[in-house]
Structures are given as C-alpha cells and as structure tokens.
Design an enzyme around this catalytic site. Structure first.
Site, PDB file in Angstrom:
ATOM      1  N   ASN A 401      42.894  17.679 -57.197  1.00 26.93           N
ATOM      2  CA  ASN A 401      43.118  17.814 -55.761  1.00 26.93           C
ATOM      3  C   ASN A 401      43.295  19.292 -55.395  1.00 26.93           C
ATOM      4  OD1 ASN A 401      42.961  14.931 -55.109  1.00 26.93           O
ATOM      5  ND2 ASN A 401      44.763  14.779 -56.416  1.00 26.93           N
ATOM      6  N   SER A 402      44.268  19.629 -54.581  1.00 27.23           N
ATOM      7  CA  SER A 402      44.308  20.998 -54.056  1.00 27.23           C
ATOM      8  C   SER A 402      44.726  22.056 -55.078  1.00 27.23           C
ATOM      9  CB  SER A 402      45.247  21.064 -52.841  1.00 27.23           C
ATOM     10  OG  SER A 402      44.670  20.383 -51.749  1.00 27.23           O
ATOM     11  N   THR A 403      45.197  21.654 -56.257  1.00 26.97           N
ATOM     12  CA  THR A 403      45.540  22.677 -57.253  1.00 26.97           C
ATOM     13  C   THR A 403      44.292  23.436 -57.721  1.00 26.97           C
ATOM     14  OG1 THR A 403      45.347  21.140 -59.135  1.00 26.97           O
ATOM     15  CG2 THR A 403      47.505  21.312 -58.064  1.00 26.97           C
TER      16      THR A 403
END
Length: 598
Positions: A401-403
C-alpha cells in the site's frame, strides 16, 4: 482469494489440461502405443495430485531459489556507485501528517463470500463422496465376512501355477461368496481373489485358469492400489467432468491392458477360450459400490464388447511398438513435469519470504496486538540483531500500500522526473475524498498526506519498465508489477513482507544500492515524522482497504538515536475492517517507547 483457493483452482485447470493432453495423445498415437502404455500414461494424472497438495512450504524448499536470487541480483546491484548518506544534511521539518490515514478502498469484483461458498460446497461434495467410499468399504467388509476359504486342492494348485506364470509371489487368499456374480480382486495389504459361489460348479479348471491369470495380473499391476488413488482423485475433483471421463476411460484401459497381458502368456488357441470366459461375466451386477475398489473380470456389455474386439485384433507387441510407446511416454512425462509444478509456483510465487537471518530473538508482543493479527520486526544493525514478533507473518508478503511511496519517490528522483528542488505536481481538478489531495503537491506534502494521484503521476512518467528495473534492483518483495500501473501497490500484485521492509529500509538509509545521495536525503527529509532531543523518527504508514473495509495496516520506518539507528516494520490485519496505518503506528510507537528506543 487465499493461496490455497488459488492453488486449488489452478490445480483443477492443470488436471483438466493434462486429461485433454492424454486423450489427445491416445487419439493421435493410438496405433503407436501398446495397450499397457494406453493404460499407464494415466498414471501421470496422479502427479498433480501429489505436487499440488503436499505442503512444500513445510520443507522450505523455496529457500534455495531465494538464496540463489539474492546472490545473483543483490551482489550485482549493490556494487554500483555506493554512496553513503553521510555528512551534513539539510534542516528537516517534521511532518506528523505521515501518521494519519489517507486511503482509497479497492473494490474487488468477487466478494469473499463467493470463495467461502465455493469452499463450503466443495467440502460438502467431498464429504458425500467420502461417505460413499466408506459404504463401499463396508460392502467389501461384508464380502470378506461372508466368504469361505476354498479348500479344493486342485484349485489351490492351479492358483499356485498361475501365480508362477504371472510372477506373483505374495500370499493370495482364495475365497468364494454368494454375494458376487463375477470374480474380483480385493485388498492392498492382504490380497484376496473372490469367486462367485457357483463358479466351481459351472467352470472347468481350464476356465478357472483364465480367471486366475486375469485376477493375478491385476495384483501384479497393483491395480487395487491404483483404484484407491483414482477414488482420491475423484473425491477431490468431484465437480470436474474431465476427471469423471478420464477415470471412466482409465478403467476401460486397465481391463484392456490386463487382457493383453493375459494373452501374452497364452498360445493362440487359448485366445477364444479366454474371450468366452470374459463373456460369461458380462453385465453381472457391475454397478455395485465396492467395484470402485475392486478389479475384476466382469463388466458391462459395452465394455465386454470392446474387450472382445481387442482380443480378436490381438497380435502381440513388436519391438518397434514398444520403443514407440517408451518414446511417447517419455515425451508426455516431460510435458507433465513442466506443467504440474505451475499451480504451486504461480499460487505461492512471491507469497512468502524465507528468512534465514541469524541473531534473531522471537518475542511475544501479543499484548500490543489486541484484536489484530500481525507482526513486528526490529533490526539493530550495530549488533546485526533482529527482534521479531510472529515470524510466520513477518515472512508473509502482503500489499505494501502507501509504504511503497518511499521508493516511488526515490525512483522518480533517480530518473529526473522530479528533483529535490523541483518536485511539484499540479492538481488536475479531480475531486478526491480528502481535501489535502485537492491541491497542488510537493514531494513532502504528497508523502505527508499520502496523495495517490501524485505517485500515480510520477509512476506514469517513470514508466513500468524502469520501475521494474528499480524494484528488481532493491529486491522489493515479489517485484510483481503485473497489476495496473496506477494500482499495482494497492492490494494488488506487488507484495512485501515486514522483514523485507526492514531490510530494504536499512539499505535505503545506508544507500547500499548506490543511489544519488541528494535523492536519498530528499526522501528522508520528506518522511521525517518527529524530532526529539538526539532522536528522530522517520516513517510511512499504509492502509489497505477492500470493499470499504480496512484489512491491512502498515507502519515502517527507522529511529535515529544518537549514533544508533533502529529499523522497524509493523503490519496488522483485521478482517472486520479495523486495520489501518494509524493503528499500526500507535502499536509500533508504544513498542518502541517500552523498549526505550523512542
């Protein structure tokens, strides 16, 4: 879809393709294969059964490929332009927005209940077929219980002679019962030949010789054991019409092969007599349940007709035919070996990172994870020391995801799509669910508010080919960018484990991959969350949301404490929809606080 369901569906496809391939081979090379080969090529059908359902992960066989991959790729790439990010850095402004949740739900076209329903129906079907198998074995028990041992010395001597002809050395129990109408061979550990009660009265010793030769050939070929494997295949793939058809053809091929083996041991004058013996047992209650475990001489009228035609056309196997059969078998075997591992490889490829690190302490941090499944990984490079909670989940790869945006930004900087001093992206006016997204963005604000469109834009400009190169260069998880370029990192194809997150963060901070120092520093400046006396916290959250439920929460980063740096990653999961990056960050910060790290 979980790994098991995916693997099972793929194995179903492989089984179906293999059946079609075998049927195609039999049709094309019908006259170029012996009857024995026509039957034995069906054994290839059992190979996917073994490969698909053996828990290979238990043996950790993928560690070999993982190790080879690390030798080939990591060593090659880390020697390039090694630049450590040492020296004075530009003053950094902490950005606490990095701890907040900004996520967009991904709508999966097939809800989980569809897969759950499929599993339930499949299991119910297996149970039904298992019950029928148990009933069939009960019938066999009743047959054995009702059977009486044949003590006629001439018949026993005839059986011994036939055993020597066929080459069977095992002890065979010869019995008779009124519950059957045609001879049958039963038993794996203790073989039985059961004869109908009237056989001794109506058949001559010459007729019985043909019966014994047929049944003993089944014993020699281990056909009773094969029957059980066939049943297992039928139970698992009970819903697959290709399997039903294949097993039907296989049973017919088995009898044709057995007949041929008997004819090989007879002179030409015995062919007709053998055929007449078979005709006698046509359509004799051949639909009894126990027949799926038994091999016998009888059969339906259609089956008997096909067998009689085969006997009438029998001419023996020439040496050329035997060589052709072996060549066809070998070619099909190669095809099977190439095809059957695919379900396991495709379904589990990249799903697990097999960690071989030493100096690992397995910790019990379950009290921090109340209500969540998850893993926490902490790495202290000064001691080359890992502390891991829930190693199994620490090795499990899930969507970043956003990592991932830490590295999306780095790759855009490396390709000059953006630069440390010029990294603005213009908002196109599309209204997004967060007001923070509905404005022009810089690298710092985009990472702080986890602005999807910013990173989608720079990914498009970097290009998939270049992204693939960089993800491969840093060994980022499964390196799978097969998903849509705008969403491959959002509960899609790209996956990474918490342990790998920590390893790559260390490599990022130390710049062991040889990126430009100014680019590393620019990203680090943008992910600075908080700064205290002699301590700085860097990190990025990530939330995976499917059909409106937050099912996957990340917080990854590192703490600089004096001369020490600690790298961490936490992943939490919750099927009820309560897992998010903010909660993961809360848990991680509590753990770091209690460890007196931050």
């Amino acid at each position: 879809m979980d790994a098991f369901t995916n693997r099972f569906l793929l194995s179903t496809l492989v089984i179906s393709l293999l059946i079609l391939m075998i049927l195609f081979t039999k049709k094309i090379f019908y006259k170029h294969m012996s009857k024995q080969t026509h039957y034995k090529i069906w054994y290839f059908l059992f190979t996917p059964l073994i490969i698909s359902f053996i828990p290979w992960d238990f043996f950790r066989l993928n560690e070999i490929s993982q190790y080879i991959k690390s030798l080939i790729f990591t060593n090659r790439d880390t020697t390039l332009n090694h630049e450590r990010t040492s020296g004075l850095e530009v003053p950094q402004a902490p950005n606490t927005n990095l701890l907040h949740d900004f996520t967009v739900s991904v709508n999966k076209s097939t809800p989980d209940f569809v897969y759950h329903t499929f599993i339930v129906v499949w299991v119910i079907g297996m149970i039904m077929f298992l019950v029928m198998a148990i009933y069939a074995n009960y019938q066999i028990y009743q047959l054995k219980k009702s059977a009486a041992t044949i003590k006629n010395q001439k018949i026993i001597e005839l059986l011994d002679v036939c055993k020597e002809i066929v080459g069977v050395k095992r002890n065979i129990k010869l019995q008779e019962t009124s519950l059957i109408t045609s001879p049958s061979t039963l038993g794996i550990l203790q073989p039985y030949i059961l004869l109908p009660k009237t056989t001794l009265e109506t058949f001559s010793l010459n007729d019985l010789k043909y019966v014994f030769l047929h049944e003993l050939t089944h014993q020699k070929n281990k056909d009773v054991f094969v029957n059980y494997v066939m049943l297992l295949l039928n139970i698992i793939y009970w819903f697959n019409p290709f399997v039903w058809h294949a097993l039907k053809v296989m049973r017919m091929d088995r009898e044709l092969a057995c007949d041929t083996a008997v004819l090989d041991r007879l002179d030409e004058s015995g062919y007709i007599e053998y055929g007449q013996t078979i005709i006698h047992f046509a359509d004799k209650q051949h639909d009894r349940a126990y027949r799926q475990f038994a091999s016998g001489m009888g059969g339906t009228k259609t089956q008997i007709k096909q067998r009689i035609l085969s006997i009438a056309n029998y001419s023996g196997d020439s040496r050329l035919l035997k060589w052709k059969s072996k060549a066809i078998c070998a070619a099909l075997g190669i095809f099977v070996l190439c095809l059957t591992p695919l379900p396991s490889v495709i379904a589990s490829s990249g799903d697990v990172f097999y960690f071989n690190g030493k100096n690992v302490i397995d910790e019990d941090l379950s009290s921090y994870f109340n209500g969540y499944d998850g893993s926490f990984v902490l790495y202290d490079p000064s001691k080359n020391h890992y502390q891991i909670y829930n190693r199994k989940m620490g090795e499990q790869r899930v969507s970043p995801n956003s990592t991932y945006k830490i590295y999306s930004a780095l790759f855009a900087l490396e390709t000059n799509v953006i630069s440390p001093n010029n990294n603005d992206q213009i908002w196109d006016g599309t209204v997004y669910p967060y007001k923070e997204w509905n404005t022009n963005q810089s690298l710092s604000t985009a990472l702080g508010s986890s602005v999807n469109w910013y990173f989608q834009n720079i990914d498009q400009q970097v290009g998939k080919k270049q992204l693939q190169y960089y993800f491969h260069k840093i060994n980022y998880g499964n390196e799978d960018l097969s998903g849509n370029l705008d969403s491959y990192w959002i509960e899609s194809s790209l996956k990474i484990s918490p342990i790998e997150q920590v390893q790559i963060l260390y490599a990022f901070d130390e710049n062991t991959f040889g990126f430009k120092e100014k680019n590393i520093r620019a990203v680090k400046n943008a992910i600075l969350i908080d700064e205290q006396k002699h301590r700085q916290l860097y990190g990025k959250t990530g939330t995976g949301s499917i059909n409106g439920k937050n099912v996957n929460g990340w917080f990854v980063g590192f703490v600089k404490k004096g001369d020490h740096t600690y790298y961490f990653a936490i992943n939490i999961q919750n099927k009820k929809g309560h897992a998010n990056g903010s909660k993961a960050a809360d848990i991680a910060r509590q753990i770091l606080r209690d460890k007196h790290i931050y």
